[in-house]
Design an enzyme around this catalytic site. Structure first.
Site, PDB file in Angstrom:
ATOM      1  CG  ASP A 458     -52.156  21.249 -51.429  1.00  0.00           C
ATOM      2  OD1 ASP A 458     -52.397  22.302 -50.807  1.00  0.00           O
ATOM      3  OD2 ASP A 458     -52.961  20.294 -51.469  1.00  0.00           O
ATOM      4  NE  ARG A 462     -57.276  19.484 -53.271  1.00  0.00           N
ATOM      5  CZ  ARG A 462     -56.540  18.810 -54.166  1.00  0.00           C
ATOM      6  NH1 ARG A 462     -56.960  18.678 -55.404  1.00  0.00           N
ATOM      7  NH2 ARG A 462     -55.395  18.271 -53.797  1.00  0.00           N
ATOM      8  CG  ASP A 463     -61.999  20.488 -48.978  1.00  0.00           C
ATOM      9  OD1 ASP A 463     -61.221  20.080 -49.869  1.00  0.00           O
ATOM     10  OD2 ASP A 463     -62.959  19.809 -48.573  1.00  0.00           O
ATOM     11  CD  GLU A 464     -55.282  18.671 -50.017  1.00  0.00           C
ATOM     12  OE1 GLU A 464     -56.215  18.352 -50.747  1.00  0.00           O
ATOM     13  OE2 GLU A 464     -54.298  17.925 -49.835  1.00  0.00           O
ATOM     14  CG  ASP A 471     -47.174  19.295 -52.933  1.00  0.00           C
ATOM     15  OD1 ASP A 471     -47.060  18.298 -52.192  1.00  0.00           O
ATOM     16  OD2 ASP A 471     -48.150  19.453 -53.684  1.00  0.00           O
ATOM     17  CD1 TRP A 531     -45.586  15.232 -48.907  1.00  0.00           C
ATOM     18  CD2 TRP A 531     -44.644  13.642 -50.169  1.00  0.00           C
ATOM     19  NE1 TRP A 531     -46.287  15.152 -50.091  1.00  0.00           N
ATOM     20  CE2 TRP A 531     -45.740  14.191 -50.880  1.00  0.00           C
ATOM     21  CE3 TRP A 531     -43.898  12.646 -50.787  1.00  0.00           C
ATOM     22  CZ2 TRP A 531     -46.102  13.753 -52.159  1.00  0.00           C
ATOM     23  CZ3 TRP A 531     -44.262  12.212 -52.062  1.00  0.00           C
ATOM     24  CH2 TRP A 531     -45.347  12.755 -52.735  1.00  0.00           C
ATOM     25  CD  GLU A 742     -54.121  17.391 -57.257  1.00  0.00           C
ATOM     26  OE1 GLU A 742     -55.262  17.837 -57.543  1.00  0.00           O
ATOM     27  OE2 GLU A 742     -53.834  16.932 -56.144  1.00  0.00           O
ATOM     28  CG  HIS A 763     -51.550  20.744 -57.116  1.00  0.00           C
ATOM     29  ND1 HIS A 763     -52.705  20.996 -56.406  1.00  0.00           N
ATOM     30  CD2 HIS A 763     -50.906  19.763 -56.426  1.00  0.00           C
ATOM     31  CE1 HIS A 763     -52.742  20.195 -55.355  1.00  0.00           C
ATOM     32  NE2 HIS A 763     -51.651  19.447 -55.334  1.00  0.00           N
TER      33      HIS A 763
HETATM   34  C1  RAM Z   1     -52.623  15.892 -52.021  1.00  0.00           C
HETATM   35  C2  RAM Z   1     -51.999  17.236 -52.035  1.00  0.00           C
HETATM   36  C3  RAM Z   1     -50.519  17.287 -52.275  1.00  0.00           C
HETATM   37  C4  RAM Z   1     -49.815  15.990 -52.152  1.00  0.00           C
HETATM   38  C5  RAM Z   1     -50.500  15.045 -51.212  1.00  0.00           C
HETATM   39  C6  RAM Z   1     -49.815  13.730 -51.070  1.00  0.00           C
HETATM   40  O1  RAM Z   1     -53.780  15.935 -51.245  1.00  0.00           O
HETATM   41  O2  RAM Z   1     -52.682  18.078 -52.909  1.00  0.00           O
HETATM   42  O3  RAM Z   1     -50.189  17.878 -53.498  1.00  0.00           O
HETATM   43  O4  RAM Z   1     -48.516  16.250 -51.710  1.00  0.00           O
HETATM   44  O5  RAM Z   1     -51.826  14.847 -51.553  1.00  0.00           O
END
Ligand code: RAM
Length: 892
Positions: A458, A462-464, A471, A531, A742, A763
């Protein structure tokens, strides 16, 4: 000229260490300077050497048009062996090519799960499990004799970096890559023939934490897949006399602490150069015996994806002092990778780099949107000479870098941005007369560069940084115009299949972080509409773009299971009206303080249920499962009926009055006749109410402009594209974005930021507008029945605001090009190229039959043109043509 070029095996140029449990497929391209070139026959030879003296297999001349994904199924393969192949082809007129130059592929281990080597790690006393300091491992061995070839087969729990006699082995990073580590772990193969020397050799390995053991996910969790970093390695040396020597990881190896005090994907890296060991020196202290550990080898597979490598280097555009007095480097581009830097100073001095994407409205360094990801690199000098450093097992998403400890003489030139991502071939180019749209295209491309680092993420900062399925699904086609994504998605889809729940549910991100398929998983982290549909949309898109029927066949069960999962949900068999969904994520029509757009989630879920069912029906047809195809056709009809009775009023109005609802109903064919017309009108009306601006979120946005263009409102689609105020694609461009944001308002008009908890500036989801640029504006599309661009569709869609467009897409068959230019005097010029061994179906909107010229002659008389007729919708001319380049002109 008639020749063969670009030989590939499984999409790769001369791959080594391939999985050969399935028959390798080869592809080639034909080059011809004559129009209308179709391959009528081919011949393949496979040999043990590049001189082809020892031919192992000769296909003979086979009458066939096939030039992509040709299976070498007659060939008996052996493990760890190199095969040279070459191809010859004939066209329909009987002209033949010479033999192509030779290409090769090399098979991997006999059985990827059979290793003589053992998993090893550093002993506990040296490396307490919770210590961040990284271990290194080494072994010494003797080489005696003339070497014919040498290969290292290697994988790790965590990440590894290898050195042989002081040289880095290979140019791959973040190996062994990120897969569903419970189920699948890739190994890599390296040709190290040239790195070995006679006598004593030293092989060293650094082990990192990576996705396996480091921080992962937004819940500050570590050790998600395991807590031991470990190595599994075999070095196979083949001598000229035919004998073999194998160096294996086992407890004869030694372990020591490395100079890396901490390295973590999100956090960054701390390195103390004073602690470096010369690990090629046998007599140095600090080494202990390595220990073996038990870990499955059954899950090991050959490398599937293309490797992550250093793709390009950027120099900073400025070294600036912020109003707060901080020293900040500006890379001029929001990029992903790391900084390499040179520094000189006394031993023990520490320099620090902190990475962020934007400056705040005052021009100060801003990193609140990183959440807990530190993105901090710290380096302690060993002193003396100039020292050059770059991190090992971490990557940063950044444009700006805060510098500390570098002293007064620091210069921008001491730093280089190193961009790393999966080494996918760049395939798409787009240019038009509007500089802002060109910048948008640039930003989309950089969104892909930053987020295709082994898995589709995504965001990269950041911490993701997770493989969010939604996505990926939204962006897969745009991504596949821009770069060759087939091996990338092949690997990721196999992980999706591996992580799918027994009922067919799809985790929110792939690879999954919490075994969603087990009963004790903490919470339901799977199966949101739009998703989970990555399970059907991605393999189908790869099939259309690359003609990859094998991947479709591999994923077919997973597609079916996803559809049956949806079938089991809901209070009605053909509606999906239960469970949690992300909805039209970040839609602007959401309630205050909600991320979820206003579009009814049951509508979204049922719409995608219908769409995935349809794609599964198409896959069944391609694969020849006619009973299945019937079943899915029937199911699709029922879902569409249920959708109608639930969401379309008797007089034909869609009960949900949002832009996204109209867009989905139109895109997925859920409304017909008057209801369809009303949905188009409603969409126009809703856009007008918003001042011809979108309010769509993640789910609606990718389809918005395509739906407008497909339904007779191309001009409105152009209008949306050209909006520069919020919310629009160009708003962020005018705010200086170099990647896709994003949020539509990541930075607001007044310069303030969207909240800190979720505000990525890299994003790619909204970058899905790229598909509209290639497929509609330039008009380059695929044909479901002849996928992989065997039949090329070209239908340019000019619109107000653009004077010209030029697009190229490098397909499996070669380059497809489409460009259009408004010439003075009301003339439209459209130039198209379709590669040899394909045909083109070109539609020229606005053209009239009698006026259409190709290079100055009436189109139907031109060489290579098979047929010219009025377009099916009556609004132009359609041309069927053979391969070659054509230039059409007509009054416009
Ligand atoms: C966020 C992500 C992503 C998205 C979800 C639902 O945390 O960055 O882009 O698909 O949520």
């Amino acid at each position: 000229m008639f020749q063969i070029t670009k030989l590939r095996c499984e999409y790769k140029e001369n791959p080594i260490g391939i999985d050969w449990s399935v028959t390798p497929r080869i592809s080639w391209q034909l080059l011809s300077d004559e129009r209308d070139c179709v391959q009528a026959a081919y011949r393949i030879q496979v040999a043990g050497g590049s001189s082809f003296e020892n031919v192992l297999w000769d296909s003979g001349k086979l009458n066939s048009e096939q030039s992509i994904h040709v299976e070498l199924n007659q060939l008996k393969l052996e493990a760890r062996n190199r095969y040279y192949y070459r191809v010859q082809a004939w066209d329909a007129k009987g002209n033949g090519t010479d033999w192509s130059t030779a290409a090769f592929f090399e098979t991997g281990l006999a059985d990827a799960s059979q290793w003589q080597a053992e998993w090893i790690t550093a002993p506990q006393q040296l490396m307490p499990q919770e210590d961040d300091r990284l271990p290194q491992l080494r072994t010494f061995f003797e080489v005696n004799g003339r070497i014919a070839s040498a290969r290292i087969y290697v994988t790790a729990l965590g990440l590894y970096e290898l050195e042989l006699n002081g040289e880095r082995v290979g140019d791959h990073y973040f190996t062994p890559g990120w897969t569903s580590y419970w189920n699948r772990l890739q190994y890599q193969t390296y040709d190290v023939t040239g790195l070995l020397k006679d006598g004593e050799n030293a092989l060293g390995v650094l082990l990192g934490s990576g996705w396996y053991k480091g921080y992962l996910g937004f819940r500050q969790q570590k050790n998600i897949y395991g807590s031991n970093r470990a190595l599994l390695l075999e070095l196979h040396i083949r001598y000229e006399d035919g004998s073999e020597q194998h160096i294996l990881s086992n407890d004869s190896w030694q372990a020591a602490e490395s100079a890396i005090l901490m390295s973590d994907i999100y956090m960054g890296e701390h390195y103390d150069a004073r602690l470096e060991l010369d690990w090629t020196n046998r007599s140095q202290d600090g080494w202990q015996q390595a220990v073996t550990i038990n870990h499955s080898k059954d899950i090991i597979i050959a490398q599937e994806n293309v490797p992550v490598t250093k793709i390009e280097r950027l120099k900073p555009i400025e070294l600036l002092a912020t109003p707060k007095g901080e020293l900040v480097l500006d890379m001029g581009q929001n990029m992903v990778g790391w900084l390499s830097f040179t520094v000189q100073g006394e031993a023990g001095r520490t320099v620090e780099l902190v990475h962020a994407e934007v400056l705040d409205s005052e021009g100060n360094f801003y990193r609140d949107n990183m959440r807990t990801a530190e993105q901090r690199v710290r380096y302690t000098l060993k002193g003396g000479e100039k020292e050059t450093y770059e991190p090992h097992f971490t990557f940063q998403g950044f444009r700006y870098v805060l510098l500390a400890g570098f002293g007064d003489n620091v210069q921008a030139d001491d730093f280089t941005g190193v961009v790393l991502h999966s080494e996918m071939e760049r395939t798409g180019d787009f240019e038009c007369s509007d500089p802002l749209v060109n910048q948008l295209h640039h930003n989309i491309l950089w969104g892909q560069k930053g987020n295709f680092l082994d898995v589709p993420t995504d965001c990269p900062q950041r911490d993701e940084r997770l493989g969010w399925t939604g996505d990926a699904q939204m962006f897969v086609r745009t991504a596949s115009y821009l770069m060759n994504t087939a091996p990338f998605f092949t690997k990721w889809l196999r992980d999706l299949k591996a992580d799918q729940t027994p009922e067919g549910g799809i985790p929110f991100f792939i690879p999954d972080l919490q075994r969603s398929y087990t009963e004790d998983s903490l919470e339901k982290n799977h199966s949101s509409a739009a998703w989970g549909d990555a399970a059907t949309i991605c393999p189908w898109t790869i099939y259309e773009m690359y003609g990859d029927t094998r991947l479709l066949a591999d994923q077919y069960d997973s597609m079916k299971k996803w559809v049956s999962y949806m079938h089991e949900q809901g209070s009605h068999p053909y509606l999906w009206n239960t469970g949690f969904h992300f909805g039209d994520w970040l839609g602007l029509d959401s309630k205050p303080d909600s991320y979820i757009g206003a579009t009814d989630r049951d509508l979204i879920a049922t719409a995608f249920y219908a769409y995935s069912t349809e794609l599964t029906r198409k896959a069944a047809e391609v694969l020849g499962y006619s009973e299945d195809a019937e079943y899915y056709r029937d199911l699709h009809g029922r879902v569409v009926n249920a959708f109608e009775s639930e969401f379309v009023t008797p007089s034909g109005r869609l009960a949900v009055s949002t832009q996204t609802a109209q867009v989905l109903a139109l895109k997925f064919g859920l409304v017909q006749g008057p209801a369809k017309e009303r949905a188009v009108l409603k969409l126009k009306e809703l856009l007008a109410e918003a001042g011809d601006h979108l309010t769509t979120g993640f789910v609606g946005t990718p389809y918005l402009n395509p739906v407008l263009t497909e339904n007779g409102h191309n001009e409105l689609a152009y209008k949306l594209l050209f909006q520069q105020d919020y919310p629009s694609w160009l708003y962020q461009v005018t705010k200086g974005a170099t990647t896709i944001w994003e949020h539509w308002d990541g930075i607001k008009e007044d310069g303030s930021f969207w909240s800190t908890d979720m505000n990525s500036f890299n994003h790619y989801a909204y970058g899905a507008i790229g598909e509209w640029l290639y497929r509609y504006v330039a008009g380059i599309g695929t044909d479901e029945a002849l996928p992989g661009f065997k039949r090329v569709h070209i239908k340019p869609q000019p619109g107000a605001g653009l004077d010209f467009v030029r697009a190229n897409v490098e397909t499996m068959y070669g380059g497809v090009a489409s460009s259009w230019t408004r010439k003075n005097g009301g003339v439209m010029e459209v130039q198209v190229t379709v590669p040899a061994n394909t045909t083109g179906f070109v539609v020229l909107p606005g053209a009239k039959l009698q006026d259409l010229q190709e290079n100055g002659v009436p189109a139907e008389q031109a060489v290579g043109i098979h047929q010219v007729s009025a377009a099916e919708d009556g609004a132009g001319v359609q041309v069927e043509l053979g391969s070659g380049s054509y230039s059409f002109t007509y009054p416009f």
